[in-house]
Design a protein around this motif. Sequence first.
Motif, PDB file in Angstrom:
ATOM      1  N   ALA A   1       0.836  -1.207   0.000  1.00  0.00           N
ATOM      2  CA  ALA A   1       0.000   0.000   0.000  1.00  0.00           C
ATOM      3  C   ALA A   1       0.865   1.249   0.000  1.00  0.00           C
ATOM      4  O   ALA A   1       0.560   2.227  -0.700  1.00  0.00           O
ATOM      5  N   GLN A   2       1.962   1.229   0.765  1.00  0.00           N
ATOM      6  CA  GLN A   2       2.862   2.387   0.744  1.00  0.00           C
ATOM      7  C   GLN A   2       3.578   2.497  -0.600  1.00  0.00           C
ATOM      8  O   GLN A   2       3.745   3.601  -1.128  1.00  0.00           O
ATOM      9  N   LEU A   3       3.998   1.360  -1.176  1.00  0.00           N
ATOM     10  CA  LEU A   3       4.669   1.389  -2.473  1.00  0.00           C
ATOM     11  C   LEU A   3       3.762   1.940  -3.562  1.00  0.00           C
ATOM     12  O   LEU A   3       4.229   2.538  -4.533  1.00  0.00           O
ATOM     13  N   LEU A   4       2.442   1.735  -3.418  1.00  0.00           N
ATOM     14  CA  LEU A   4       1.475   2.249  -4.389  1.00  0.00           C
ATOM     15  C   LEU A   4       1.100   3.701  -4.132  1.00  0.00           C
ATOM     16  O   LEU A   4       0.251   4.255  -4.832  1.00  0.00           O
ATOM     17  N   GLY A   5       1.717   4.315  -3.126  1.00  0.00           N
ATOM     18  CA  GLY A   5       1.464   5.728  -2.841  1.00  0.00           C
ATOM     19  C   GLY A   5       0.416   5.985  -1.798  1.00  0.00           C
ATOM     20  O   GLY A   5      -0.097   7.113  -1.692  1.00  0.00           O
ATOM     21  N   GLY A   6       0.071   4.981  -1.001  1.00  0.00           N
ATOM     22  CA  GLY A   6      -0.957   5.142   0.004  1.00  0.00           C
ATOM     23  C   GLY A   6      -0.471   5.860   1.260  1.00  0.00           C
ATOM     24  O   GLY A   6       0.721   5.851   1.583  1.00  0.00           O
ATOM     25  N   ALA A   7      -1.402   6.482   1.955  1.00  0.00           N
ATOM     26  CA  ALA A   7      -1.101   7.135   3.221  1.00  0.00           C
ATOM     27  C   ALA A   7      -1.174   6.107   4.353  1.00  0.00           C
ATOM     28  O   ALA A   7      -1.398   4.916   4.125  1.00  0.00           O
ATOM     29  N   ILE A   8      -0.994   6.577   5.596  1.00  0.00           N
ATOM     30  CA  ILE A   8      -1.010   5.668   6.738  1.00  0.00           C
ATOM     31  C   ILE A   8      -2.354   4.962   6.845  1.00  0.00           C
ATOM     32  O   ILE A   8      -2.426   3.779   7.176  1.00  0.00           O
ATOM     33  N   SER A   9      -3.441   5.684   6.552  1.00  0.00           N
ATOM     34  CA  SER A   9      -4.768   5.067   6.646  1.00  0.00           C
ATOM     35  C   SER A   9      -4.914   3.917   5.654  1.00  0.00           C
ATOM     36  O   SER A   9      -5.455   2.852   5.989  1.00  0.00           O
ATOM     37  N   GLU A  10      -4.418   4.101   4.417  1.00  0.00           N
ATOM     38  CA  GLU A  10      -4.467   3.009   3.432  1.00  0.00           C
ATOM     39  C   GLU A  10      -3.635   1.819   3.888  1.00  0.00           C
ATOM     40  O   GLU A  10      -4.018   0.657   3.675  1.00  0.00           O
ATOM     41  N   MET A  11      -2.489   2.090   4.516  1.00  0.00           N
ATOM     42  CA  MET A  11      -1.623   1.008   4.977  1.00  0.00           C
ATOM     43  C   MET A  11      -2.296   0.200   6.085  1.00  0.00           C
ATOM     44  O   MET A  11      -2.214  -1.038   6.106  1.00  0.00           O
ATOM     45  N   ILE A  12      -2.984   0.890   6.994  1.00  0.00           N
ATOM     46  CA  ILE A  12      -3.651   0.191   8.099  1.00  0.00           C
ATOM     47  C   ILE A  12      -4.803  -0.671   7.573  1.00  0.00           C
ATOM     48  O   ILE A  12      -4.971  -1.829   7.959  1.00  0.00           O
ATOM     49  N   VAL A  13      -5.600  -0.086   6.672  1.00  0.00           N
ATOM     50  CA  VAL A  13      -6.722  -0.843   6.110  1.00  0.00           C
ATOM     51  C   VAL A  13      -6.208  -2.020   5.285  1.00  0.00           C
ATOM     52  O   VAL A  13      -6.748  -3.129   5.345  1.00  0.00           O
ATOM     53  N   ALA A  14      -5.144  -1.813   4.508  1.00  0.00           N
ATOM     54  CA  ALA A  14      -4.566  -2.897   3.709  1.00  0.00           C
ATOM     55  C   ALA A  14      -4.052  -4.013   4.613  1.00  0.00           C
ATOM     56  O   ALA A  14      -4.169  -5.203   4.275  1.00  0.00           O
ATOM     57  N   LEU A  15      -3.485  -3.647   5.760  1.00  0.00           N
ATOM     58  CA  LEU A  15      -3.025  -4.652   6.722  1.00  0.00           C
ATOM     59  C   LEU A  15      -4.189  -5.537   7.161  1.00  0.00           C
ATOM     60  O   LEU A  15      -4.083  -6.780   7.153  1.00  0.00           O
ATOM     61  N   PHE A  16      -5.292  -4.909   7.527  1.00  0.00           N
ATOM     62  CA  PHE A  16      -6.466  -5.665   7.974  1.00  0.00           C
ATOM     63  C   PHE A  16      -7.042  -6.506   6.841  1.00  0.00           C
ATOM     64  O   PHE A  16      -7.374  -7.691   7.022  1.00  0.00           O
ATOM     65  N   VAL A  17      -7.155  -5.902   5.651  1.00  0.00           N
ATOM     66  CA  VAL A  17      -7.701  -6.625   4.497  1.00  0.00           C
ATOM     67  C   VAL A  17      -6.806  -7.811   4.150  1.00  0.00           C
ATOM     68  O   VAL A  17      -7.285  -8.906   3.824  1.00  0.00           O
ATOM     69  N   GLY A  18      -5.481  -7.618   4.215  1.00  0.00           N
ATOM     70  CA  GLY A  18      -4.560  -8.707   3.926  1.00  0.00           C
ATOM     71  C   GLY A  18      -4.696  -9.855   4.911  1.00  0.00           C
ATOM     72  O   GLY A  18      -4.640 -11.034   4.523  1.00  0.00           O
ATOM     73  N   ILE A  19      -4.875  -9.528   6.184  1.00  0.00           N
ATOM     74  CA  ILE A  19      -5.068 -10.575   7.199  1.00  0.00           C
ATOM     75  C   ILE A  19      -6.350 -11.354   6.923  1.00  0.00           C
ATOM     76  O   ILE A  19      -6.390 -12.586   7.041  1.00  0.00           O
ATOM     77  N   VAL A  20      -7.412 -10.634   6.539  1.00  0.00           N
ATOM     78  CA  VAL A  20      -8.667 -11.307   6.199  1.00  0.00           C
ATOM     79  C   VAL A  20      -8.473 -12.231   4.990  1.00  0.00           C
ATOM     80  O   VAL A  20      -8.947 -13.374   4.973  1.00  0.00           O
ATOM     81  N   THR A  21      -7.739 -11.747   3.984  1.00  0.00           N
ATOM     82  CA  THR A  21      -7.452 -12.573   2.809  1.00  0.00           C
ATOM     83  C   THR A  21      -6.661 -13.816   3.210  1.00  0.00           C
ATOM     84  O   THR A  21      -6.932 -14.929   2.739  1.00  0.00           O
ATOM     85  N   GLY A  22      -5.667 -13.635   4.091  1.00  0.00           N
ATOM     86  CA  GLY A  22      -4.889 -14.768   4.569  1.00  0.00           C
ATOM     87  C   GLY A  22      -5.736 -15.759   5.339  1.00  0.00           C
ATOM     88  O   GLY A  22      -5.564 -16.978   5.213  1.00  0.00           O
ATOM     89  N   PHE A  23      -6.679 -15.247   6.137  1.00  0.00           N
ATOM     90  CA  PHE A  23      -7.577 -16.122   6.897  1.00  0.00           C
ATOM     91  C   PHE A  23      -8.434 -16.961   5.945  1.00  0.00           C
ATOM     92  O   PHE A  23      -8.608 -18.172   6.142  1.00  0.00           O
TER      93      PHE A  23
END
Length: 393
Positions: free
Chosen positions: A122-144
Amino acid sequence: MLRLARALHTYGMTAYELESTMNRVGIRLGFGVQCLAQPTTLIMSFSHPEEPEPKTYVFRVEQGEVNLERQIEVQEIVSAVLDESLSVEEGAGRLKTISNTPPRFGVKGQMASFGLLASCVAQLLGGAISEMIVALFVGIVTGFVAVKLLQTESLKYLFPTISAIISALLANFVASFGLLSSPDIATVAGVIALVPGLPLTTAVAELARQNMVSGTSRLVYSGTILLQIGFGVAIGNALGVELFPATEISREFFLPDWSIWISIVIAGISLCFLFQGRPKDIPWIVLGGLIAFSTTWYGKEFFGQVMGAFMGALVTGLAANLFERISGITRGVMLMPGILLLVPGSVGLQSLSLLVEKNVLEGIDTAFSMSFVAIALVTGLLFSSLIVPPKDI
């Protein structure tokens, strides 16, 4: 040799490397071997001076997934058998033991790797801290979903679409509270581990080496996965816009530019979990990611996107081949994470999203860019193998 071929295929070796390896192993053990490797099929034909007729075996195999630790273990067994420090029977027994050993990293490790990788991308794609936090949660859900819910065949084959729908819905839900300026970044980053950048690169490499059947199969497979993800994103966005109308964000907070290198390091560690690598190889995995990203970044700044991908693949391939020759450990330890961080597949996902939104011209242009990036990656890897050939088993 049948067990060895199955193991090499299962743990992520490309078709041309598998066929070449089996031919060399057969010669050293006194057999004539013809091997045809495809993503879901292995055909092996053996001839021996003491046998009047050759014997041919055909067996179905599952699509292989990269497992760096088992790749290394299998390579060590083959080397030990060939230099006669290990008998053929003992080697076959150890291969069976490896196949029955559970993965090093369990459910929690896999889920964490999905989440950390998504946040860094998310940071590499130009996201802010909020995008990084949401991507973290979404990624964990995807992993689950990946490690817990894929128990039936129907869910297994719908996994890319279901994950993309969930990711888009979650991103749009958070955006409805005015916490995200770009839900698309959080969505793409959340499913980035599913984007077939590595299979796409492998497919083009196999076609370049005239493995037509395997290369075409992988290419179609990569395109199918991209279509599934793109369609899932389109469904999720369509539902999300209707259910969770976006609210304009008042202010965004970005991490400083230098922190991107920390993200690359964290992404490398997460790729060790994702590829089931050995903990002691983490420094080499991280180094491969840093080399790939930095070379591609500066190459893109000076020469454009395609040349940046070529330079990144060339330098990463040279480093991986040198690492293999010096350490004796498979070059995949540095090469696989490095190539994945170049992520040609994310460009493909963007093109599909544009096509779904009926932005046809821009979508086709982006799709062509993805194709050229993939070809540039393969060309760079071929040149690196020409300059510093990989070590033979």
